[in-house]
Design an enzyme around this catalytic site. Structure first.
Site, PDB file in Angstrom:
ATOM      1  N   PHE A 159       0.810  -1.222   0.000  1.00 48.72           N
ATOM      2  CA  PHE A 159       0.000   0.000   0.000  1.00 48.72           C
ATOM      3  C   PHE A 159       0.839   1.266   0.000  1.00 48.72           C
ATOM      4  CE2 PHE A 159       0.884  -0.124   4.555  1.00 48.72           C
ATOM      5  CZ  PHE A 159       1.047   1.229   4.848  1.00 48.72           C
ATOM      6  N   LYS A 183      -1.040  -7.296  -9.252  1.00 53.78           N
ATOM      7  CA  LYS A 183      -2.022  -7.393  -8.159  1.00 53.78           C
ATOM      8  C   LYS A 183      -1.612  -6.321  -7.153  1.00 53.78           C
ATOM      9  CE  LYS A 183      -2.962  -8.489  -4.449  1.00 53.78           C
ATOM     10  NZ  LYS A 183      -3.377  -7.452  -3.448  1.00 53.78           N
ATOM     11  N   GLU A 186      -4.932  -3.648  -2.079  1.00 54.98           N
ATOM     12  CA  GLU A 186      -6.384  -3.414  -2.048  1.00 54.98           C
ATOM     13  C   GLU A 186      -6.725  -2.135  -1.272  1.00 54.98           C
ATOM     14  OE1 GLU A 186      -4.569  -5.676  -0.656  1.00 54.98           O
ATOM     15  OE2 GLU A 186      -5.369  -6.441   1.236  1.00 54.98           O
ATOM     16  N   SER A 236       5.353  -6.929   3.345  1.00 53.46           N
ATOM     17  CA  SER A 236       5.893  -7.271   4.664  1.00 53.46           C
ATOM     18  C   SER A 236       6.695  -8.578   4.596  1.00 53.46           C
ATOM     19  CB  SER A 236       4.745  -7.406   5.669  1.00 53.46           C
ATOM     20  OG  SER A 236       3.847  -8.385   5.212  1.00 53.46           O
ATOM     21  N   CYS A 291       9.542   1.882   3.442  1.00 48.95           N
ATOM     22  CA  CYS A 291      10.460   0.788   3.785  1.00 48.95           C
ATOM     23  C   CYS A 291      11.878   1.306   3.955  1.00 48.95           C
ATOM     24  CB  CYS A 291      10.423  -0.281   2.714  1.00 48.95           C
ATOM     25  SG  CYS A 291      11.038   0.341   1.169  1.00 48.95           S
ATOM     26  N   GLU A 393       9.561  -4.046  13.033  1.00 43.91           N
ATOM     27  CA  GLU A 393       9.217  -2.915  12.159  1.00 43.91           C
ATOM     28  C   GLU A 393       7.903  -2.317  12.660  1.00 43.91           C
ATOM     29  OE1 GLU A 393       7.705  -3.720   8.143  1.00 43.91           O
ATOM     30  OE2 GLU A 393       9.059  -2.176   7.405  1.00 43.91           O
TER      31      GLU A 393
HETATM   32  P1  NAD Z   1       1.512  -6.628   3.019  1.00 44.05           P
HETATM   33  O1  NAD Z   1       2.560  -7.684   3.077  1.00 44.05           O
HETATM   34  O2  NAD Z   1       0.409  -6.668   3.988  1.00 44.05           O
HETATM   35  O3  NAD Z   1       0.820  -6.632   1.559  1.00 44.05           O
HETATM   36  C1  NAD Z   1       1.589  -6.621   0.370  1.00 44.05           C
HETATM   37  C2  NAD Z   1       0.793  -7.314  -0.726  1.00 44.05           C
HETATM   38  O4  NAD Z   1       0.583  -8.682  -0.364  1.00 44.05           O
HETATM   39  C3  NAD Z   1      -0.593  -6.712  -0.960  1.00 44.05           C
HETATM   40  O5  NAD Z   1      -0.840  -6.694  -2.341  1.00 44.05           O
HETATM   41  C4  NAD Z   1      -1.519  -7.663  -0.224  1.00 44.05           C
HETATM   42  O6  NAD Z   1      -2.796  -7.742  -0.807  1.00 44.05           O
HETATM   43  C5  NAD Z   1      -0.806  -9.003  -0.335  1.00 44.05           C
HETATM   44  N1  NAD Z   1      -1.028  -9.863   0.819  1.00 44.05           N
HETATM   45  C6  NAD Z   1      -1.256  -9.489   2.105  1.00 44.05           C
HETATM   46  N2  NAD Z   1      -1.388 -10.568   2.904  1.00 44.05           N
HETATM   47  C7  NAD Z   1      -1.238 -11.649   2.111  1.00 44.05           C
HETATM   48  C8  NAD Z   1      -1.256 -13.054   2.354  1.00 44.05           C
HETATM   49  N3  NAD Z   1      -1.464 -13.546   3.577  1.00 44.05           N
HETATM   50  N4  NAD Z   1      -1.073 -13.878   1.319  1.00 44.05           N
HETATM   51  C9  NAD Z   1      -0.856 -13.395   0.081  1.00 44.05           C
HETATM   52  N5  NAD Z   1      -0.834 -12.080  -0.219  1.00 44.05           N
HETATM   53  C10 NAD Z   1      -1.015 -11.214   0.777  1.00 44.05           C
HETATM   54  O7  NAD Z   1       2.290  -5.226   3.074  1.00 44.05           O
HETATM   55  P2  NAD Z   1       1.672  -3.764   3.177  1.00 44.05           P
HETATM   56  O8  NAD Z   1       1.128  -3.571   4.549  1.00 44.05           O
HETATM   57  O9  NAD Z   1       0.809  -3.483   2.011  1.00 44.05           O
HETATM   58  O10 NAD Z   1       3.002  -2.883   2.995  1.00 44.05           O
HETATM   59  C11 NAD Z   1       3.853  -2.523   4.048  1.00 44.05           C
HETATM   60  C12 NAD Z   1       5.046  -3.459   4.127  1.00 44.05           C
HETATM   61  O11 NAD Z   1       5.740  -3.464   2.884  1.00 44.05           O
HETATM   62  C13 NAD Z   1       6.073  -3.017   5.165  1.00 44.05           C
HETATM   63  O12 NAD Z   1       6.535  -4.155   5.838  1.00 44.05           O
HETATM   64  C14 NAD Z   1       7.181  -2.393   4.327  1.00 44.05           C
HETATM   65  O13 NAD Z   1       8.459  -2.425   4.915  1.00 44.05           O
HETATM   66  C15 NAD Z   1       7.142  -3.263   3.114  1.00 44.05           C
HETATM   67  N6  NAD Z   1       7.742  -2.610   1.976  1.00 44.05           N
HETATM   68  C16 NAD Z   1       8.982  -3.046   1.589  1.00 44.05           C
HETATM   69  C17 NAD Z   1       9.613  -2.432   0.536  1.00 44.05           C
HETATM   70  C18 NAD Z   1      10.968  -2.888   0.095  1.00 44.05           C
HETATM   71  O14 NAD Z   1      11.402  -2.463  -0.956  1.00 44.05           O
HETATM   72  N7  NAD Z   1      11.666  -3.744   0.836  1.00 44.05           N
HETATM   73  C19 NAD Z   1       8.995  -1.366  -0.152  1.00 44.05           C
HETATM   74  C20 NAD Z   1       7.725  -0.954   0.271  1.00 44.05           C
HETATM   75  C21 NAD Z   1       7.113  -1.600   1.343  1.00 44.05           C
END
Ligand code: NAD
Length: 509
Positions: A159, A183, A186, A236, A291, A393
């Site tokens: 997000f 994808k 959401e 994450s 991040c 984090e």
């Molecule tokens: P998230 O892991 O909750 O979601 C990321 C994506 O995975 C979304 O599209 C979501 O719909 C999907 N998703 C969520 N739960 C899932 C599951 N159980 N099974 C399959 N797909 C699933 O992350 P977020 O809250 O949207 O973003 C924040 C996180 O992203 C933080 O931890 C941040 O550090 C990380 N991030 C990392 C970088 C990097 O380059 N390392 C960059 C941006 C964000």
């Protein structure tokens, strides 16, 4: 007050999918999309079923043979047109980011601009795909390596950068000759959908880029389908690990970028005012939901720590928190109520763990926004490495100050941490900086640069549990990730001369 109006958000009441260059309406399990500054539900987003994802995969699979054989120069021309359109719609896309993510409008413009940089890089694809050639590797024998696209590839994004992170992936994947399924998150689905429509307007053939909205069901459909050759993920760490493990078990190439805890070391010889300004922007910008946000400042010696904490307190007092549509604000809201409560819970936990909360943002009231997910900047001093607020984090506006005795001790802390995304050092000492850059166990290093996010012609990624996989995102690594090497060795008999069968392995020529 300088206010940017949210205008012309190109989304229906229910944000659907975009498959084969057509908007696909879908009422399946619609989830609310909320404006984080007001708490108001602004629209809904459809959650793709497995069948919908399979339709997108079939579209991408059907488009692949023709796209693979489209000359790279023609692909580049489409990317160039896409870049022009993106620039034309910069304000509309950035306004959509602010509306759904909450970040301040000029921060949204900044994110968007860094995404467009990757499109710039993709415009150079004919040069980037030139391959390698050696003449006369043996008598009359030539050899070359070709970098061929993989087929259908997918991207799953978080997000916090709803426009930029997808653009880390699809411009390069498509330019390399693959077809793509995105994808997105959401929580803020509109900006990727606008970009999808602009790709069509730029002349991208049907099925080359497809977008499905959804949750785990959609992600699992991508992970378990044999037609999907590779997956890029950013999000994450728990989900990154799941995507990497499942995807690679299913024979896919996977790069999965995860969470972070980025440290900044402040050395005694640093320009402290400069370091404090850098820390303020890097810790609290985008409400800490980056991040690459700095979440730990390691100060060398009590004198430096006392001075940094005092100056941070003074700077924090002048920060303005409010809706992202007002660009005089420095920080917007957190993404959801649930996330707000989680971050707030970490502040409570820090106090229980014995850290000193020197700035408490929990009591913040933003007038007229009682239902917004606002949390003021928080600052902890005397944080130690055994505390959960140090280890985990938080992903919010919480900066932890840790006191260390030496550069060596500070670097040990960073090297022992499970995450290894970025780290930076503030110093005037070239030797200390060089030693830091050489020995620190993270993927991206800043020297007097608090957010060392690589430009588009370098690559982005972390070490340790911040990246599962071998290759970074965008830049030169993306060419390797989105193509498969093929090495061809060729001989044409000269003058019809036939060679006798040889039974020994071809030796050195
Ligand atoms: P998230 O892991 O909750 O979601 C990321 C994506 O995975 C979304 O599209 C979501 O719909 C999907 N998703 C969520 N739960 C899932 C599951 N159980 N099974 C399959 N797909 C699933 O992350 P977020 O809250 O949207 O973003 C924040 C996180 O992203 C933080 O931890 C941040 O550090 C990380 N991030 C990392 C970088 C990097 O380059 N390392 C960059 C941006 C964000």
């Amino acid at each position: 007050m300088s206010t940017i109006p949210i205008k012309n958000i190109a989304a229906a009441e229910i944000v659907g999918h975009f498959i084969n260059n057509v908007d696909v309406a879908d009422n399946n399990r619609p989830q609310p999309v909320t404006n984080p500054a007001t708490g108001e539900i602004t629209r809904h987003v459809a959650m793709a079923s497995q069948a919908t994802v399979e339709t997108a995969i079939a579209a991408a699979q059907a488009a692949f043979p023709a796209w693979r054989n489209t000359p790279p120069a023609k692909r580049a021309r489409i990317m160039f047109k896409f870049k022009q359109l993106l620039e034309e719609y910069a304000e509309e896309i950035s306004a959509a980011i602010t509306d759904e993510h909450g970040k301040i409008f000029d921060d949204a413009m900044g994110e968007f601009g860094r995404g467009v940089e990757v499109v710039d890089y993709a415009c150079g694809i004919p040069e980037l795909l030139k391959g390698e050639y050696s003449k006369n590797v043996g008598p009359g024998i030539d050899s070359w390596s070709d970098f061929q696209p993989l087929g259908v590839v997918a991207g799953i994004t978080p997000f916090n950068f709803p426009a930029m992170v997808p653009m880390w992936m699809y411009p390069m994947a498509i330019a390399c000759g693959n077809t793509f399924i995105l994808k997105p998150s959401e929580k803020d689905p509109t900006s990727p959908l606008i970009a999808a429509r602009l790709l069509k307007e730029a002349g991208l053939p049907d099925g080359v880029f497809n977008l499905v909205n959804g949750d785990k069901e959609a992600v699992d459909a991508l992970l378990n389908d044999d037609r999907v050759q590779a997956i890029s993920f950013v999000g994450s760490t728990a989900v990154a690990e799941y995507i990497y493990t499942t995807g690679t078990k299913n024979g896919k190439r996977v790069q999965a970028l995860g969470g972070a805890k980025n440290h900044a070391i402040v050395m005694p010889d640093a320009d402290i005012d400069n370091a404090v300004n850098a820390l303020i922007g890097a810790a609290y910008g985008s409400c800490g939901e980056r991040c690459m946000a700095i979440s730990v400042a390691v100060c060398i010696g009590d004198e430096v720590a006392d001075s940094v904490v005092r100056k941070l307190q003074a700077e924090i007092a002048s920060l303005k928190v409010g809706p992202g549509t007002d660009i005089s604000n420095h920080m917007g809201p957190l993404i959801t109520k649930v996330h707000h409560d989680k971050v707030r819970g970490y502040v409570d936990l820090g106090i229980e763990e014995g850290a000193d909360l020197v700035v408490d943002g929990r009591g913040l009231v933003v007038e007229g926004h009682a239902d917004g997910n606002f949390l003021g900047p928080c600052l902890f001093d005397n944080v130690t490495s055994d505390m959960r607020i140090y280890q985990e984090e938080i992903f919010g506006p919480v900066l932890c100050v840790v006191r260390a005795e030496s550069e060596e001790q500070a670097m040990q802390l960073i090297n022992d941490h499970e995450y290894g995304n970025g780290a930076c050092i503030f110093t005037r000492d070239g030797e200390a900086a060089r030693y830091f850059a050489d020995n620190i166990q993270v993927g991206m290093v800043g020297i007097n640069v608090p957010l060392p996010v690589p430009v588009s012609y370098h690559s982005f990624g972390g070490w340790k549990r911040s990246l599962f996989g071998d290759l970074f995102a965008y830049g030169p690594d993306s060419i390797r990730f989105y193509t498969r090497r093929k090495t061809i060795t060729q001989r044409w008999p000269v003058g019809g001369v036939r060679e006798k069968a040889k039974f020994a392995f071809p030796g050195r020529q």
